[in-house]
Enzyme design. Structure first.
Site, PDB file in Angstrom:
ATOM      1  N   GLU A  42       6.980 -53.715  38.567  1.00 38.02           N
ATOM      2  CA  GLU A  42       5.858 -52.894  38.117  1.00 38.02           C
ATOM      3  C   GLU A  42       5.168 -53.424  36.865  1.00 38.02           C
ATOM      4  O   GLU A  42       4.063 -52.978  36.530  1.00 38.02           O
ATOM      5  CB  GLU A  42       6.325 -51.448  37.876  1.00 38.02           C
ATOM      6  CG  GLU A  42       7.194 -51.227  36.650  1.00 38.02           C
ATOM      7  CD  GLU A  42       8.676 -51.491  36.876  1.00 38.02           C
ATOM      8  OE1 GLU A  42       9.499 -51.039  36.056  1.00 38.02           O
ATOM      9  OE2 GLU A  42       9.019 -52.171  37.875  1.00 38.02           O
ATOM     10  N   LYS A  52      -5.379 -40.843  33.319  1.00 36.94           N
ATOM     11  CA  LYS A  52      -6.713 -40.899  32.705  1.00 36.94           C
ATOM     12  C   LYS A  52      -7.657 -41.840  33.434  1.00 36.94           C
ATOM     13  O   LYS A  52      -8.833 -41.519  33.635  1.00 36.94           O
ATOM     14  CB  LYS A  52      -6.584 -41.311  31.236  1.00 36.94           C
ATOM     15  CG  LYS A  52      -7.909 -41.448  30.501  1.00 36.94           C
ATOM     16  CD  LYS A  52      -8.557 -40.104  30.236  1.00 36.94           C
ATOM     17  CE  LYS A  52      -7.959 -39.462  29.028  1.00 36.94           C
ATOM     18  NZ  LYS A  52      -8.695 -38.238  28.604  1.00 36.94           N
ATOM     19  N   GLY A 101      16.656 -47.496  34.090  1.00 38.57           N
ATOM     20  CA  GLY A 101      17.234 -46.558  33.145  1.00 38.57           C
ATOM     21  C   GLY A 101      17.958 -47.318  32.049  1.00 38.57           C
ATOM     22  O   GLY A 101      18.251 -48.502  32.191  1.00 38.57           O
ATOM     23  N   CYS A 135      15.968 -52.101  39.038  1.00 38.07           N
ATOM     24  CA  CYS A 135      16.839 -52.273  37.865  1.00 38.07           C
ATOM     25  C   CYS A 135      18.023 -51.309  37.948  1.00 38.07           C
ATOM     26  O   CYS A 135      18.893 -51.467  38.799  1.00 38.07           O
ATOM     27  CB  CYS A 135      16.034 -52.106  36.579  1.00 38.07           C
ATOM     28  SG  CYS A 135      16.904 -52.711  35.097  1.00 38.07           S
ATOM     29  N   TYR A 136      18.089 -50.283  37.100  1.00 40.25           N
ATOM     30  CA  TYR A 136      19.180 -49.320  37.190  1.00 40.25           C
ATOM     31  C   TYR A 136      19.217 -48.661  38.565  1.00 40.25           C
ATOM     32  O   TYR A 136      20.294 -48.397  39.116  1.00 40.25           O
ATOM     33  CB  TYR A 136      19.050 -48.260  36.090  1.00 40.25           C
ATOM     34  CG  TYR A 136      20.170 -47.240  36.074  1.00 40.25           C
ATOM     35  CD1 TYR A 136      21.361 -47.508  35.395  1.00 40.25           C
ATOM     36  CD2 TYR A 136      20.049 -46.024  36.740  1.00 40.25           C
ATOM     37  CE1 TYR A 136      22.400 -46.595  35.384  1.00 40.25           C
ATOM     38  CE2 TYR A 136      21.078 -45.102  36.740  1.00 40.25           C
ATOM     39  CZ  TYR A 136      22.251 -45.380  36.048  1.00 40.25           C
ATOM     40  OH  TYR A 136      23.279 -44.472  36.050  1.00 40.25           O
ATOM     41  N   SER A 176     -15.186 -28.906  26.673  1.00 43.16           N
ATOM     42  CA  SER A 176     -15.230 -29.509  25.340  1.00 43.16           C
ATOM     43  C   SER A 176     -16.233 -30.639  25.254  1.00 43.16           C
ATOM     44  O   SER A 176     -16.662 -31.013  24.166  1.00 43.16           O
ATOM     45  CB  SER A 176     -13.843 -30.042  24.971  1.00 43.16           C
ATOM     46  OG  SER A 176     -13.519 -31.184  25.751  1.00 43.16           O
ATOM     47  N   GLY A 177     -16.586 -31.218  26.404  1.00 44.70           N
ATOM     48  CA  GLY A 177     -17.442 -32.399  26.400  1.00 44.70           C
ATOM     49  C   GLY A 177     -16.665 -33.684  26.532  1.00 44.70           C
ATOM     50  O   GLY A 177     -17.233 -34.757  26.722  1.00 44.70           O
ATOM     51  N   GLY A 178     -15.328 -33.599  26.432  1.00 44.72           N
ATOM     52  CA  GLY A 178     -14.493 -34.767  26.668  1.00 44.72           C
ATOM     53  C   GLY A 178     -14.423 -35.074  28.151  1.00 44.72           C
ATOM     54  O   GLY A 178     -14.820 -34.269  28.990  1.00 44.72           O
ATOM     55  N   VAL A 179     -13.891 -36.236  28.484  1.00 44.93           N
ATOM     56  CA  VAL A 179     -13.889 -36.659  29.882  1.00 44.93           C
ATOM     57  C   VAL A 179     -13.060 -35.723  30.751  1.00 44.93           C
ATOM     58  O   VAL A 179     -13.447 -35.412  31.881  1.00 44.93           O
ATOM     59  CB  VAL A 179     -13.405 -38.128  30.010  1.00 44.93           C
ATOM     60  CG1 VAL A 179     -11.986 -38.301  29.494  1.00 44.93           C
ATOM     61  CG2 VAL A 179     -13.508 -38.605  31.455  1.00 44.93           C
ATOM     62  N   ASP A 180     -11.943 -35.229  30.248  1.00 42.63           N
ATOM     63  CA  ASP A 180     -11.061 -34.408  31.083  1.00 42.63           C
ATOM     64  C   ASP A 180     -11.725 -33.091  31.476  1.00 42.63           C
ATOM     65  O   ASP A 180     -11.813 -32.752  32.658  1.00 42.63           O
ATOM     66  CB  ASP A 180      -9.746 -34.132  30.349  1.00 42.63           C
ATOM     67  CG  ASP A 180      -9.025 -35.402  29.948  1.00 42.63           C
ATOM     68  OD1 ASP A 180      -9.291 -36.451  30.571  1.00 42.63           O
ATOM     69  OD2 ASP A 180      -8.213 -35.364  29.013  1.00 42.63           O
ATOM     70  N   SER A 181     -12.190 -32.333  30.495  1.00 37.77           N
ATOM     71  CA  SER A 181     -12.805 -31.046  30.812  1.00 37.77           C
ATOM     72  C   SER A 181     -14.121 -31.236  31.547  1.00 37.77           C
ATOM     73  O   SER A 181     -14.496 -30.423  32.397  1.00 37.77           O
ATOM     74  CB  SER A 181     -13.013 -30.218  29.545  1.00 37.77           C
ATOM     75  OG  SER A 181     -13.973 -30.787  28.689  1.00 37.77           O
ATOM     76  N   HIS A 226      11.807 -56.068  37.327  1.00 35.70           N
ATOM     77  CA  HIS A 226      10.791 -55.017  37.253  1.00 35.70           C
ATOM     78  C   HIS A 226       9.481 -55.492  37.896  1.00 35.70           C
ATOM     79  O   HIS A 226       8.672 -56.150  37.250  1.00 35.70           O
ATOM     80  CB  HIS A 226      10.538 -54.618  35.795  1.00 35.70           C
ATOM     81  CG  HIS A 226      11.663 -53.850  35.189  1.00 35.70           C
ATOM     82  ND1 HIS A 226      11.785 -52.489  35.310  1.00 35.70           N
ATOM     83  CD2 HIS A 226      12.743 -54.268  34.474  1.00 35.70           C
ATOM     84  CE1 HIS A 226      12.879 -52.082  34.685  1.00 35.70           C
ATOM     85  NE2 HIS A 226      13.489 -53.147  34.177  1.00 35.70           N
TER      86      HIS A 226
END
Length: 519
Positions: free
Chosen positions: A180, A375, A64, A91-92, A232-237, A178
């Protein structure tokens, strides 16, 4: 409306990431998932009772920006540390754990930012089988100078006497650095030690497991009712549609809305992939005049997104009226969409048309099988489902389409100009072999004009802004250092081949402070 049928933790072991406002909270969650353990970001003021109800195998307290002594400093419910659930403070989170349990946190005379050499003690759980001396990434001024009673100091740096501490019998661990970030080379191994050896987490958050859980969840939510999907044709939909089709088959009807805000050739690609290859029920709706008309005179980006989101829903409702009162609507909402559209502890950056842009009186219940995924996870799930590479690895394209890449009023003329220019940008990026290396590449058309010279005549035309970024999950992004020769080809072709553009500029802003899209 309600959100149902998504790939929630289910039978997966769950790790909670308590967000204290760190820029790396999402990265922590991603690193846990890369270990095939489900992670979920929760607000900083979560109570011990709420944690217990979620039944996690572990909790991670994020970093943080503030000091534990600052006015209004974020605190952890101390009862969380007494639940018997393993906790790792970063960290925080390390400092707030120490402070809460009676340790001492103080301001360092020298701040530690960047790469730092860490010395590790023997017989440490977190550093088991790791080198005694290693490089870590620090970003802090305050430091724990005395651990709470019962903790053992297991690592230090010249300016952080308690760079890591452990109370294994209580399941409590803290690190000042950190783990990560990529700048801590052994960081992922430290996270694995916490997950596997301390939390005893099962590495079952796999692509196959995600699909199985999502399919079961969709079937349970939908039953034998009909489902409609905005495609829509995008990867998500596309991945959302493929998942739901796997779950309920012909109960699903996909609706592809040509809203006039698409790039070249997208309608044909959607039809080829889903109607012919996947044999899905697919309805094509020509709503170009409806959308462009609704956007006439609108310049504010939030209004654009709201109008497009509502118009989408109204179109779906019109289609659903002919499908015997379809109840459920599938959307490809992702985890970053939820975060960016504003949560309890995340300020709204922009409304995503499929989250913050939905009307309050929407008649559908939502099926969002991807809302817990980043994603990259969606892409791997798409590959597992057999979607073609050109769909799975397509660069993200905003739901509102070119409307948010035209800065100002959306008109048919400006859409045609941007479509032609954007096609050239993508052609040259593919030609250079850079498409898969970049998160997004596109053109932006500001609704302003400037003077130019072509041939012997004066021109007064639009500029094109080229935007190309690298990113892991769209939460942060860096501008791509495209080769000059690629930029030169893009500029030359756009100016010579697209009527209405007489200059090309390149956006060298990172996120933050900018966003990836201009609107």
């Amino acid at each position: 409306m309600s959100a149902t049928g998504h790939a929630s933790a289910g039978d997966f072991d769950r790790v909670l990431v308590v967000d204290f406002g760190a820029q790396y909270s999402q990265l922590i969650a991603r690193r846990v998932r890369e270990c095939h353990v489900y992670s979920e970001i929760v607000p900083r003021d979560i109570s011990a009772a709420e944690v217990k109800a979620l039944d996690p195998v572990g909790v991670i307290l994020s970093g943080g920006p503030a000091s534990v002594y600052a006015d209004g400093a974020y605190e952890v419910d101390p009862a969380i540390l007494e639940l018997g659930i393993p906790v790792l403070g970063i960290c925080y989170g390390h400092q707030v754990m120490a402070h809460s349990l009676g340790g001492e946190v103080a301001a360092n005379d020298v701040a530690e930012y960047g790469k730092t050499e860490l010395t590790v003690a023997e017989n440490s759980t977190l550093f088991h089988d790791l080198p005694t001396d290693q490089t870590v990434w620090m970003s802090h001024r305050d430091a724990v100078v005395a651990p709470p009673t019962g903790f053992t100091v297991v690592a230090s740096t010249p300016d952080s006497p308690v760079a890591a501490m452990e109370a294994p019998d209580r399941g409590l661990f803290g690190v000042q650095f950190h783990p990560e970030v990529a700048h801590t080379p052994r960081g992922q191994e430290i996270i694995k030690h916490f997950l596997y050896e301390v939390c005893k987490a099962r590495p079952t958050w796999t692509h196959v497991g995600i699909i199985e859980q999502a399919v079961d969840s969709v079937r349970a939510a939908v039953g034998d009712e009909k489902v409609i999907c905005g495609l829509s044709g995008g990867v998500d939909s596309s991945v959302a549609a493929a998942l739901v089709h796997k779950a309920v088959g012909d109960q699903l009807t996909c609706v592809f809305v040509d809203h006039g805000l698409l790039r070249k050739g997208e309608a044909e690609q959607v039809d080829e992939t889903f109607r012919r290859n996947f044999h899905m029920n697919l309805i094509n709706v020509d709503a170009r005049e409806r959308f462009v008309g609704a956007l006439a005179g609108v310049t504010d980006p939030e209004r654009k997104r709201k109008i497009i989101g509502e118009t989408f829903i109204r179109v779906f409702e019109d289609v659903a009226a002919d499908l015997s009162d379809t109840r459920f609507l599938v959307q490809g909402t992702l985890y970053p969409d939820i975060i960016e559209s504003g949560t309890k502890d995340a300020a709204k950056i922009k409304s995503h048309h499929n989250v913050g842009g939905l009307p309050d009186d929407m008649k559908f219940d939502l099926i969002e099988p991807l809302r817990d995924l980043f994603k990259d996870e969606v892409r791997f799930v798409g590959e597992e489902l057999g979607l073609p590479e050109e769909i799975v690895w397509r660069q993200p394209f905003p739901g509102p389409g070119l409307a948010v890449r035209i800065i100002g009023e959306v008109t048919p003329e400006r859409l045609d100009i941007l479509r032609d220019a954007d096609e050239i940008v993508l052609e040259e990026i593919r030609r250079a072999g850079l498409y898969r290396e970049l998160w997004q590449t596109f053109g932006v058309l500001p609704a302003i004009k400037s003077v130019g010279v072509q041939g012997d005549g004066r021109t007064y035309a639009y500029p094109l802004i080229v935007r190309a970024v690298t990113s892991e999950d769209a939460m942060t992004a860096d501008w791509a250092r495209l080769p000059y020769e690629v930029l030169e080809r893009i500029s030359s072709r756009v100016i010579n081949e697209v009527t209405g553009i007489n200059r090309v500029a390149y956006d060298i802003s990172s996120k933050p402070p900018a966003t990836i899209e201009w609107e």
